[in-house]
Scaffold this motif. Structure first.
Motif, PDB file in Angstrom:
ATOM      1  N   ILE A  55     -43.487  50.667  91.026  1.00 34.74           N
ATOM      2  CA  ILE A  55     -42.440  49.726  90.605  1.00 34.74           C
ATOM      3  C   ILE A  55     -41.212  50.393  89.968  1.00 34.74           C
ATOM      4  O   ILE A  55     -40.075  50.006  90.229  1.00 34.74           O
ATOM      5  CB  ILE A  55     -43.013  48.645  89.648  1.00 34.74           C
ATOM      6  N   ASP A  56     -41.427  51.428  89.161  1.00 36.94           N
ATOM      7  CA  ASP A  56     -40.287  52.037  88.459  1.00 36.94           C
ATOM      8  C   ASP A  56     -39.271  52.652  89.425  1.00 36.94           C
ATOM      9  O   ASP A  56     -38.085  52.707  89.116  1.00 36.94           O
ATOM     10  CB  ASP A  56     -40.783  53.083  87.454  1.00 36.94           C
ATOM     11  N   SER A  57     -39.749  53.104  90.587  1.00 38.75           N
ATOM     12  CA  SER A  57     -38.813  53.641  91.587  1.00 38.75           C
ATOM     13  C   SER A  57     -37.866  52.537  92.059  1.00 38.75           C
ATOM     14  O   SER A  57     -36.666  52.761  92.206  1.00 38.75           O
ATOM     15  CB  SER A  57     -39.569  54.229  92.786  1.00 38.75           C
ATOM     16  N   SER A  58     -38.400  51.347  92.290  1.00 37.37           N
ATOM     17  CA  SER A  58     -37.534  50.239  92.714  1.00 37.37           C
ATOM     18  C   SER A  58     -36.552  49.864  91.613  1.00 37.37           C
ATOM     19  O   SER A  58     -35.384  49.568  91.875  1.00 37.37           O
ATOM     20  CB  SER A  58     -38.370  49.000  93.062  1.00 37.37           C
ATOM     21  N   LEU A  59     -37.047  49.868  90.365  1.00 31.20           N
ATOM     22  CA  LEU A  59     -36.164  49.518  89.247  1.00 31.20           C
ATOM     23  C   LEU A  59     -35.027  50.537  89.133  1.00 31.20           C
ATOM     24  O   LEU A  59     -33.862  50.175  88.948  1.00 31.20           O
ATOM     25  CB  LEU A  59     -36.963  49.477  87.940  1.00 31.20           C
ATOM     26  N   THR A 117     -48.018  55.815  83.431  1.00 29.76           N
ATOM     27  CA  THR A 117     -46.988  56.316  84.348  1.00 29.76           C
ATOM     28  C   THR A 117     -46.485  57.638  83.800  1.00 29.76           C
ATOM     29  O   THR A 117     -46.161  57.741  82.617  1.00 29.76           O
ATOM     30  CB  THR A 117     -45.824  55.302  84.450  1.00 29.76           C
ATOM     31  N   LEU A 118     -46.436  58.642  84.672  1.00 37.71           N
ATOM     32  CA  LEU A 118     -45.890  59.931  84.267  1.00 37.71           C
ATOM     33  C   LEU A 118     -44.479  60.046  84.840  1.00 37.71           C
ATOM     34  O   LEU A 118     -44.280  59.892  86.051  1.00 37.71           O
ATOM     35  CB  LEU A 118     -46.765  61.082  84.788  1.00 37.71           C
ATOM     36  N   PHE A 119     -43.519  60.259  83.951  1.00 32.39           N
ATOM     37  CA  PHE A 119     -42.143  60.458  84.407  1.00 32.39           C
ATOM     38  C   PHE A 119     -41.843  61.950  84.361  1.00 32.39           C
ATOM     39  O   PHE A 119     -41.887  62.572  83.298  1.00 32.39           O
ATOM     40  CB  PHE A 119     -41.159  59.683  83.522  1.00 32.39           C
ATOM     41  N   PHE A 120     -41.548  62.510  85.528  1.00 29.54           N
ATOM     42  CA  PHE A 120     -41.260  63.943  85.632  1.00 29.54           C
ATOM     43  C   PHE A 120     -39.775  64.163  85.372  1.00 29.54           C
ATOM     44  O   PHE A 120     -38.924  63.797  86.180  1.00 29.54           O
ATOM     45  CB  PHE A 120     -41.748  64.477  86.984  1.00 29.54           C
ATOM     46  N   ASP A 121     -39.525  64.734  84.217  1.00 32.83           N
ATOM     47  CA  ASP A 121     -38.173  64.801  83.680  1.00 32.83           C
ATOM     48  C   ASP A 121     -37.483  66.119  84.055  1.00 32.83           C
ATOM     49  O   ASP A 121     -37.859  67.191  83.574  1.00 32.83           O
ATOM     50  CB  ASP A 121     -38.262  64.657  82.150  1.00 32.83           C
ATOM     51  N   ILE A 122     -36.500  65.987  84.925  1.00 27.06           N
ATOM     52  CA  ILE A 122     -35.675  67.135  85.311  1.00 27.06           C
ATOM     53  C   ILE A 122     -34.320  66.585  85.752  1.00 27.06           C
ATOM     54  O   ILE A 122     -34.255  65.466  86.289  1.00 27.06           O
ATOM     55  CB  ILE A 122     -36.347  67.953  86.446  1.00 27.06           C
ATOM     56  N   ALA A 144     -31.476  55.631  84.720  1.00 22.15           N
ATOM     57  CA  ALA A 144     -32.363  54.463  84.769  1.00 22.15           C
ATOM     58  C   ALA A 144     -33.758  54.823  84.273  1.00 22.15           C
ATOM     59  O   ALA A 144     -34.361  54.078  83.486  1.00 22.15           O
ATOM     60  CB  ALA A 144     -32.431  53.921  86.193  1.00 22.15           C
ATOM     61  N   TYR A 145     -34.271  55.949  84.724  1.00 14.68           N
ATOM     62  CA  TYR A 145     -35.608  56.370  84.275  1.00 14.68           C
ATOM     63  C   TYR A 145     -35.634  56.547  82.765  1.00 14.68           C
ATOM     64  O   TYR A 145     -36.604  56.183  82.098  1.00 14.68           O
ATOM     65  CB  TYR A 145     -36.036  57.664  84.967  1.00 14.68           C
ATOM     66  N   LYS A 146     -34.547  57.095  82.216  1.00 13.99           N
ATOM     67  CA  LYS A 146     -34.478  57.289  80.761  1.00 13.99           C
ATOM     68  C   LYS A 146     -34.544  55.937  80.035  1.00 13.99           C
ATOM     69  O   LYS A 146     -35.173  55.813  78.993  1.00 13.99           O
ATOM     70  CB  LYS A 146     -33.181  58.014  80.375  1.00 13.99           C
ATOM     71  N   LYS A 147     -33.896  54.932  80.611  1.00 13.79           N
ATOM     72  CA  LYS A 147     -33.949  53.591  80.030  1.00 13.79           C
ATOM     73  C   LYS A 147     -35.380  53.039  80.098  1.00 13.79           C
ATOM     74  O   LYS A 147     -35.860  52.417  79.155  1.00 13.79           O
ATOM     75  CB  LYS A 147     -33.023  52.625  80.789  1.00 13.79           C
ATOM     76  N   LEU A 148     -36.022  53.255  81.244  1.00 16.96           N
ATOM     77  CA  LEU A 148     -37.392  52.739  81.423  1.00 16.96           C
ATOM     78  C   LEU A 148     -38.348  53.377  80.422  1.00 16.96           C
ATOM     79  O   LEU A 148     -39.231  52.707  79.881  1.00 16.96           O
ATOM     80  CB  LEU A 148     -37.864  52.988  82.866  1.00 16.96           C
TER      81      LEU A 148
END
Ligand SMILES: Nc1ncnc2c1ncn2[C@@H]1O[C@H](COP(=O)(O)OP(=O)(O)OP(=O)(O)O)[C@@H](O)[C@H]1O
Ligand SMILES: [Mg+2]
Length: 214
Positions: free
Chosen positions: A98-102, A132-137, A171-175
């Motif tokens: 879901i986070d990819s769509s967001l 959920t693991l967010f790979f931050d780069i 967006a990922y940072k917001k999520l």
């Protein structure tokens, strides 16, 4: 008996697929039942929906139609593949969800994260990821990896492309700020180090008793 649903998220070239394989290998080695998957996951209906989305002649495809179709394909993959595995007590490692769509459609493509969340909520019901693991780069570093590994000369990335990926990153940072289920993994070190961080983030969620008894 319920399993563990873990999603892998982040921009292009962040290392999601590489780390997912490595974490999956390690969990299986430990004796855990693991399903590694990504949408549409070989599910015929989901594959057909995806084909409709990606068909180059469908130039009339409206942004919201596209978002609804992605949500539909997601539901079918969830119902046919992910939920049955969770019901068997498996650890499901899913490459994007879901986070990819967001991030991509909701924010970077400008459809609105709230609206995209609502259609996905309908599609997913209460089957949100446990973790959920967010790979931050940064997008520059992530995209450079893809370029480097294509065996091509590193191209100068055109501005529009970078701008889009910057929005995805934003967006990922917001999520991450919004959801406790999302854990940030520093994706800049080697695959081995990043995989170790991802594994360490998963460990507290594993059952403390014998593997296979999830
Ligand atoms: N930590 C890392 N250090 C250096 N290179 C890496 C690292 N992680 C992955 N790579 C390489 O970068 C490329 C992209 O990795 P990968 O396909 O795992 O990323 P991804 O997040 O799944 O990307 P996509 O969103 O495009 O599917 C691959 O060639 C991979 O070998
Ligand atoms: Mg990938």
């Amino acid at each position: 008996m319920t399993g563990l649903f873990i999603t892998f998220e982040g921009g292009d070239g962040a290392g999601k697929s590489s780390v997912l394989r490595e974490v999956g290998r390690r969990l299986k080695e430990e004796g855990y039942p693991v399903l590694e998957t990504r949408e549409p996951g070989g599910i015929e209906i989901a594959e057909k929906i995806r084909h409709v989305i990606l068909e180059p002649s469908h130039t009339a495809m409206d942004g919201r139609t596209e978002a609804l179709l992605y949500a539909a394909a997601r539901r079918q993959h969830l119902v046919e593949k992910v939920i049955p595995a969770l019901e068997k007590g498996m650890i499901v490692l899913c490459d994007r969800f879901i986070d990819s769509s967001l991030a991509y459609q909701g924010y970077a493509r400008g459809l609105g994260m709230d609206d995209v969340y609502r259609i996905n909520e309908f599609a997913i019901e209460d089957q949100m990821p446990d973790l959920t693991l967010f790979f931050d780069i940064t997008p520059e570093e992530g995209l450079a990896r893809i370029e480097a590994n294509k065996g091509r000369e590193q191209n100068r990335l055109d501005l529009e492309k970078i701008d889009f990926h910057e929005k995805v990153y934003e967006a990922y940072k917001k999520l991450v700020e919004c959801y406790d289920r999302i854990q940030v993994i520093d994706a800049r070190p080697s695959i081995e180090t990043v995989s170790a961080s991802a594994y360490a983030a998963i460990t507290p969620h594993l059952p403390s008793d014998t593997p296979g008894m999830l």
